[in-house]
Design a protein around this motif. Sequence first.
Motif, PDB file in Angstrom:
ATOM      1  N   LEU A 136       0.862  -1.151   0.055  1.00  0.00           N
ATOM      2  CA  LEU A 136       0.106  -0.079  -0.046  1.00  0.00           C
ATOM      3  C   LEU A 136       0.962   1.229  -0.087  1.00  0.00           C
ATOM      4  O   LEU A 136       1.838   1.279   0.649  1.00  0.00           O
ATOM      5  CB  LEU A 136      -0.935  -0.086   1.282  1.00  0.00           C
ATOM      6  N   ILE A 137       0.507   2.267  -0.595  1.00  0.00           N
ATOM      7  CA  ILE A 137       1.154   3.475  -0.469  1.00  0.00           C
ATOM      8  C   ILE A 137       0.008   4.527   0.000  1.00  0.00           C
ATOM      9  O   ILE A 137      -1.047   4.396  -0.676  1.00  0.00           O
ATOM     10  CB  ILE A 137       1.806   3.958  -1.933  1.00  0.00           C
ATOM     11  N   VAL A 138       0.179   5.233   0.951  1.00  0.00           N
ATOM     12  CA  VAL A 138      -0.585   6.147   1.772  1.00  0.00           C
ATOM     13  C   VAL A 138      -0.244   7.342   1.630  1.00  0.00           C
ATOM     14  O   VAL A 138       0.739   7.927   2.714  1.00  0.00           O
ATOM     15  CB  VAL A 138      -0.848   5.426   3.100  1.00  0.00           C
ATOM     16  N   PRO A 139      -0.699   8.192   0.823  1.00  0.00           N
ATOM     17  CA  PRO A 139      -0.133   9.547   0.803  1.00  0.00           C
ATOM     18  C   PRO A 139      -0.944  10.560   1.592  1.00  0.00           C
ATOM     19  O   PRO A 139      -0.521  11.689   1.673  1.00  0.00           O
ATOM     20  CB  PRO A 139      -0.384   9.831  -0.711  1.00  0.00           C
ATOM     21  N   THR A 140      -2.134  10.144   1.866  1.00  0.00           N
ATOM     22  CA  THR A 140      -3.157  11.189   2.720  1.00  0.00           C
ATOM     23  C   THR A 140      -3.777  10.565   3.605  1.00  0.00           C
ATOM     24  O   THR A 140      -4.292   9.235   3.569  1.00  0.00           O
ATOM     25  CB  THR A 140      -3.938  11.838   1.255  1.00  0.00           C
ATOM     26  N   ALA A 141      -4.715  11.251   4.299  1.00  0.00           N
ATOM     27  CA  ALA A 141      -5.621  10.729   5.344  1.00  0.00           C
ATOM     28  C   ALA A 141      -6.588  11.824   5.839  1.00  0.00           C
ATOM     29  O   ALA A 141      -6.673  12.910   5.247  1.00  0.00           O
ATOM     30  CB  ALA A 141      -4.834  10.474   6.662  1.00  0.00           C
ATOM     31  N   VAL A 142      -7.759  11.432   6.310  1.00  0.00           N
ATOM     32  CA  VAL A 142      -8.920  12.493   6.795  1.00  0.00           C
ATOM     33  C   VAL A 142      -8.770  12.188   8.290  1.00  0.00           C
ATOM     34  O   VAL A 142      -9.362  10.935   8.665  1.00  0.00           O
ATOM     35  CB  VAL A 142     -10.151  12.078   6.104  1.00  0.00           C
ATOM     36  N   ALA A 143      -8.581  13.102   8.994  1.00  0.00           N
ATOM     37  CA  ALA A 143      -8.637  12.882  10.716  1.00  0.00           C
ATOM     38  C   ALA A 143      -9.728  13.460  11.262  1.00  0.00           C
ATOM     39  O   ALA A 143     -10.544  14.299  10.426  1.00  0.00           O
ATOM     40  CB  ALA A 143      -7.604  14.080  10.983  1.00  0.00           C
ATOM     41  N   CYS A 144      -9.994  12.825  12.078  1.00  0.00           N
ATOM     42  CA  CYS A 144     -11.644  12.987  12.734  1.00  0.00           C
ATOM     43  C   CYS A 144     -11.231  13.524  14.033  1.00  0.00           C
ATOM     44  O   CYS A 144     -10.384  13.199  14.885  1.00  0.00           O
ATOM     45  CB  CYS A 144     -12.373  11.569  12.935  1.00  0.00           C
ATOM     46  N   ASP A 145     -11.893  14.623  14.272  1.00  0.00           N
ATOM     47  CA  ASP A 145     -12.015  15.228  15.992  1.00  0.00           C
ATOM     48  C   ASP A 145     -12.795  14.358  16.870  1.00  0.00           C
ATOM     49  O   ASP A 145     -13.849  14.441  16.778  1.00  0.00           O
ATOM     50  CB  ASP A 145     -12.594  16.787  15.782  1.00  0.00           C
ATOM     51  N   LEU A 146     -11.996  13.675  17.568  1.00  0.00           N
ATOM     52  CA  LEU A 146     -12.693  12.725  18.502  1.00  0.00           C
ATOM     53  C   LEU A 146     -12.479  13.180  20.019  1.00  0.00           C
ATOM     54  O   LEU A 146     -12.094  12.707  20.759  1.00  0.00           O
ATOM     55  CB  LEU A 146     -11.890  11.534  18.505  1.00  0.00           C
ATOM     56  N   GLY A 147     -13.087  14.560  19.950  1.00  0.00           N
ATOM     57  CA  GLY A 147     -12.656  15.184  21.267  1.00  0.00           C
ATOM     58  C   GLY A 147     -13.337  14.646  22.520  1.00  0.00           C
ATOM     59  O   GLY A 147     -12.804  14.556  23.592  1.00  0.00           O
ATOM     60  N   SER A 148     -14.347  13.726  22.377  1.00  0.00           N
ATOM     61  CA  SER A 148     -14.680  12.971  23.335  1.00  0.00           C
ATOM     62  C   SER A 148     -14.731  11.574  23.491  1.00  0.00           C
ATOM     63  O   SER A 148     -15.422  10.896  24.398  1.00  0.00           O
ATOM     64  CB  SER A 148     -16.619  13.295  23.495  1.00  0.00           C
ATOM     65  N   ALA A 149     -13.556  11.302  22.757  1.00  0.00           N
ATOM     66  CA  ALA A 149     -13.215   9.843  22.746  1.00  0.00           C
ATOM     67  C   ALA A 149     -12.608   9.492  24.342  1.00  0.00           C
ATOM     68  O   ALA A 149     -12.154  10.139  25.022  1.00  0.00           O
ATOM     69  CB  ALA A 149     -12.250   9.233  21.918  1.00  0.00           C
ATOM     70  N   THR A 150     -12.775   8.075  24.694  1.00  0.00           N
ATOM     71  CA  THR A 150     -12.280   7.607  25.961  1.00  0.00           C
ATOM     72  C   THR A 150     -10.889   7.216  25.787  1.00  0.00           C
ATOM     73  O   THR A 150     -10.481   7.214  24.635  1.00  0.00           O
ATOM     74  CB  THR A 150     -13.315   6.480  26.320  1.00  0.00           C
ATOM     75  N   PRO A 151     -10.385   7.097  26.889  1.00  0.00           N
ATOM     76  CA  PRO A 151      -8.979   6.885  26.486  1.00  0.00           C
ATOM     77  C   PRO A 151      -8.793   5.068  26.158  1.00  0.00           C
ATOM     78  O   PRO A 151      -7.745   4.783  25.676  1.00  0.00           O
ATOM     79  CB  PRO A 151      -8.348   6.845  28.036  1.00  0.00           C
ATOM     80  N   VAL A 152      -9.834   4.541  25.975  1.00  0.00           N
ATOM     81  CA  VAL A 152      -9.523   3.122  25.640  1.00  0.00           C
ATOM     82  C   VAL A 152     -10.361   2.542  24.206  1.00  0.00           C
ATOM     83  O   VAL A 152     -10.357   1.600  23.854  1.00  0.00           O
ATOM     84  CB  VAL A 152     -10.131   2.288  26.660  1.00  0.00           C
ATOM     85  N   SER A 153     -11.150   3.564  23.697  1.00  0.00           N
ATOM     86  CA  SER A 153     -11.734   3.019  22.629  1.00  0.00           C
ATOM     87  C   SER A 153     -12.034   4.476  21.590  1.00  0.00           C
ATOM     88  O   SER A 153     -12.125   5.509  22.261  1.00  0.00           O
ATOM     89  CB  SER A 153     -13.112   2.487  22.918  1.00  0.00           C
ATOM     90  N   ILE A 154     -12.284   4.007  20.326  1.00  0.00           N
ATOM     91  CA  ILE A 154     -12.919   5.341  19.587  1.00  0.00           C
ATOM     92  C   ILE A 154     -13.835   4.715  18.671  1.00  0.00           C
ATOM     93  O   ILE A 154     -14.081   3.575  18.708  1.00  0.00           O
ATOM     94  CB  ILE A 154     -11.433   5.541  18.536  1.00  0.00           C
ATOM     95  N   GLN A 155     -14.895   5.622  18.584  1.00  0.00           N
ATOM     96  CA  GLN A 155     -15.876   5.402  17.585  1.00  0.00           C
ATOM     97  C   GLN A 155     -15.855   6.495  16.709  1.00  0.00           C
ATOM     98  O   GLN A 155     -16.010   7.903  17.156  1.00  0.00           O
ATOM     99  CB  GLN A 155     -17.059   5.356  18.455  1.00  0.00           C
ATOM    100  N   PHE A 156     -16.012   6.264  15.309  1.00  0.00           N
ATOM    101  CA  PHE A 156     -16.109   7.428  14.619  1.00  0.00           C
ATOM    102  C   PHE A 156     -17.683   7.682  14.338  1.00  0.00           C
ATOM    103  O   PHE A 156     -18.635   6.699  13.952  1.00  0.00           O
ATOM    104  CB  PHE A 156     -15.555   7.143  13.085  1.00  0.00           C
ATOM    105  N   PRO A 157     -18.100   8.847  14.411  1.00  0.00           N
ATOM    106  CA  PRO A 157     -19.541   9.302  14.248  1.00  0.00           C
ATOM    107  C   PRO A 157     -20.013   9.136  13.008  1.00  0.00           C
ATOM    108  O   PRO A 157     -19.210   9.449  11.910  1.00  0.00           O
ATOM    109  CB  PRO A 157     -19.588  10.761  15.123  1.00  0.00           C
TER     110      PRO A 157
END
Length: 234
Positions: free
Chosen positions: A113-134
Amino acid sequence: MRPLKGEDNCRLVRFVSRAPVQSRDPEPKQSGGKRLHMELSVSRHPIPYHLPIDSDGFKHIVTDGSIATKQLLVFLSHDVYDFIRNQSREYSPQEIGGVLLGQYCIDNDTRFLIVPTAVACDLGSATPVSIQFPPEFWQRVEEVHTSEFPGLLRIGPYHSHPGYGIHPSGTDRTTILNAFSKPHHISLIYDPHSDQIGFTCWDDGVLKTPSGCFIYEHKQPEDLVRQLMDARPE
Ligand SMILES: [Zn+2]
């Protein structure tokens, strides 16, 4: 949305707020979810492309972590790498995350894979042990992907594990990793405490142990993105 130190220096990473996106689509979440499901349920063929290690245009390719053999290789742009590391450190102990966009390639028998870019999510309320993308995040990914990076693929999620290593958690496995389970999918995890990065991929339904990545700089990153997009006509 909080300002990010790394944002200005990184033209190829898009930062997406948690705030709901204004849209004329009467059912934005539902339709976005359907498109996402279709996108992720398709197995992709790798396109023939020169390994970056042998190619003009790439410079300063280094490794971070030990590279697993006989499996998919990952070449991550220095821009994306720096962004993930900076954002992870800035937000620690909260998790951060987003989605990687890139191309699935093959050179002789080597898949990568070549990975030149990304879309970042502001997970301001994420807990320290898990993430959920809204849902509104996936909608924004759809918009950025189709308008700016058609031809690239949604390679998989990245997120931070502040202080607990680069292995996917049980929750990671049952949520986000299950959604990205095709041969071209990876999940990238960075621990800002140990400064370790690693990605996992699936092999015949088995999740491989984390491998290190190649980090590249390219002489003309915008041209590389164009080439990678054109390599897979829609
Ligand atoms: Zn995790």
